[in-house]
Design a protein around this motif. Sequence first.
Motif, mmCIF file in Angstrom:
data_model
loop_
_atom_site.group_PDB
_atom_site.id
_atom_site.type_symbol
_atom_site.label_atom_id
_atom_site.label_comp_id
_atom_site.label_asym_id
_atom_site.label_seq_id
_atom_site.Cartn_x
_atom_site.Cartn_y
_atom_site.Cartn_z
ATOM 1 N N LEU A 72 -36.551 -43.515 -37.866
ATOM 2 C CA LEU A 72 -35.562 -43.378 -38.943
ATOM 3 C C LEU A 72 -35.651 -44.501 -39.973
ATOM 4 O O LEU A 72 -34.854 -44.543 -40.909
ATOM 5 N N HIS A 73 -36.585 -45.423 -39.794
ATOM 6 C CA HIS A 73 -36.797 -46.559 -40.703
ATOM 7 C C HIS A 73 -35.551 -47.430 -40.840
ATOM 8 O O HIS A 73 -35.202 -47.864 -41.945
ATOM 9 N N VAL A 74 -34.883 -47.677 -39.726
ATOM 10 C CA VAL A 74 -33.682 -48.529 -39.727
ATOM 11 C C VAL A 74 -33.821 -49.659 -38.706
ATOM 12 O O VAL A 74 -32.822 -50.167 -38.200
ATOM 13 N N TRP A 75 -35.038 -50.091 -38.426
ATOM 14 C CA TRP A 75 -35.250 -51.098 -37.393
ATOM 15 C C TRP A 75 -34.701 -52.456 -37.809
ATOM 16 O O TRP A 75 -34.932 -52.939 -38.911
ATOM 17 N N SER A 76 -33.932 -53.072 -36.925
ATOM 18 C CA SER A 76 -33.514 -54.469 -37.051
ATOM 19 C C SER A 76 -33.159 -54.959 -35.654
ATOM 20 O O SER A 76 -32.784 -54.171 -34.779
ATOM 21 N N VAL A 77 -33.260 -56.240 -35.450
ATOM 22 C CA VAL A 77 -32.942 -56.799 -34.137
ATOM 23 C C VAL A 77 -31.463 -56.604 -33.837
ATOM 24 O O VAL A 77 -31.082 -56.178 -32.741
ATOM 25 N N ARG A 78 -30.624 -56.925 -34.804
ATOM 26 C CA ARG A 78 -29.183 -56.786 -34.596
ATOM 27 C C ARG A 78 -28.801 -55.329 -34.317
ATOM 28 O O ARG A 78 -27.994 -55.031 -33.445
ATOM 29 N N GLY A 79 -29.389 -54.408 -35.069
ATOM 30 C CA GLY A 79 -29.114 -52.993 -34.850
ATOM 31 C C GLY A 79 -29.615 -52.509 -33.495
ATOM 32 O O GLY A 79 -28.966 -51.698 -32.843
ATOM 33 N N GLY A 80 -30.769 -53.008 -33.071
ATOM 34 C CA GLY A 80 -31.310 -52.628 -31.767
ATOM 35 C C GLY A 80 -30.437 -53.106 -30.625
ATOM 36 O O GLY A 80 -30.179 -52.368 -29.673
ATOM 37 N N VAL A 81 -29.957 -54.344 -30.715
ATOM 38 C CA VAL A 81 -29.064 -54.872 -29.669
ATOM 39 C C VAL A 81 -27.768 -54.073 -29.641
ATOM 40 O O VAL A 81 -27.267 -53.706 -28.572
ATOM 41 N N ALA A 82 -27.223 -53.770 -30.815
ATOM 42 C CA ALA A 82 -25.986 -52.991 -30.873
ATOM 43 C C ALA A 82 -26.196 -51.573 -30.325
ATOM 44 O O ALA A 82 -25.350 -51.044 -29.600
ATOM 45 N N ALA A 83 -27.327 -50.962 -30.659
ATOM 46 C CA ALA A 83 -27.600 -49.600 -30.191
ATOM 47 C C ALA A 83 -27.786 -49.562 -28.675
ATOM 48 O O ALA A 83 -27.262 -48.666 -28.000
ATOM 49 N N VAL A 84 -28.522 -50.517 -28.123
ATOM 50 C CA VAL A 84 -28.718 -50.553 -26.666
ATOM 51 C C VAL A 84 -27.384 -50.803 -25.969
ATOM 52 O O VAL A 84 -27.076 -50.181 -24.953
ATOM 53 N N GLY A 85 -26.571 -51.694 -26.515
ATOM 54 C CA GLY A 85 -25.245 -51.929 -25.945
ATOM 55 C C GLY A 85 -24.356 -50.691 -26.022
ATOM 56 O O GLY A 85 -23.636 -50.371 -25.084
ATOM 57 N N GLY A 86 -24.438 -49.977 -27.143
ATOM 58 C CA GLY A 86 -23.656 -48.748 -27.291
ATOM 59 C C GLY A 86 -24.093 -47.649 -26.332
ATOM 60 O O GLY A 86 -23.257 -46.970 -25.722
ATOM 61 N N VAL A 87 -25.391 -47.475 -26.188
ATOM 62 C CA VAL A 87 -25.900 -46.468 -25.242
ATOM 63 C C VAL A 87 -25.499 -46.841 -23.823
ATOM 64 O O VAL A 87 -25.063 -45.982 -23.042
#
Length: 110
Positions: A72-87
């Motif tokens: 989706l071309h939205v890669w970021s470290v902060r977003g990845g940590v938030a997404a893994v935490g949300g999942v």
Amino acid sequence: MGATAGCAGALLALLDLSSPLRGPLVLFFLLAAPGFALAPWLRGLDVRGRAVACASGAVVVNLFVAQAMLALHVWSVRGGVAAVGGVGALVFLSALARRRRHRTPSGGTP
């Protein structure tokens, strides 16, 4: 102790704070959060089997989040940590909801 280390890693990444412990603590969070979230779903396995399945599931969740964010071309470290935490939170809450739904009243029959 482990929950504190994982939360500290997530906070260091989300707040973009620089620290020599940021890398190891974020890595611990990325592996531990989904792994511990999957544990209630695997109650039927023995301890070693559950540990292997949780570790494998954590890697799968991390790879899925990374692949989705890259596609989706939205890669970021902060977003990845938030997404893994949300999942991880969604998986854990779904296990709690399932357990609550299947619990029978103390005086009744199933």
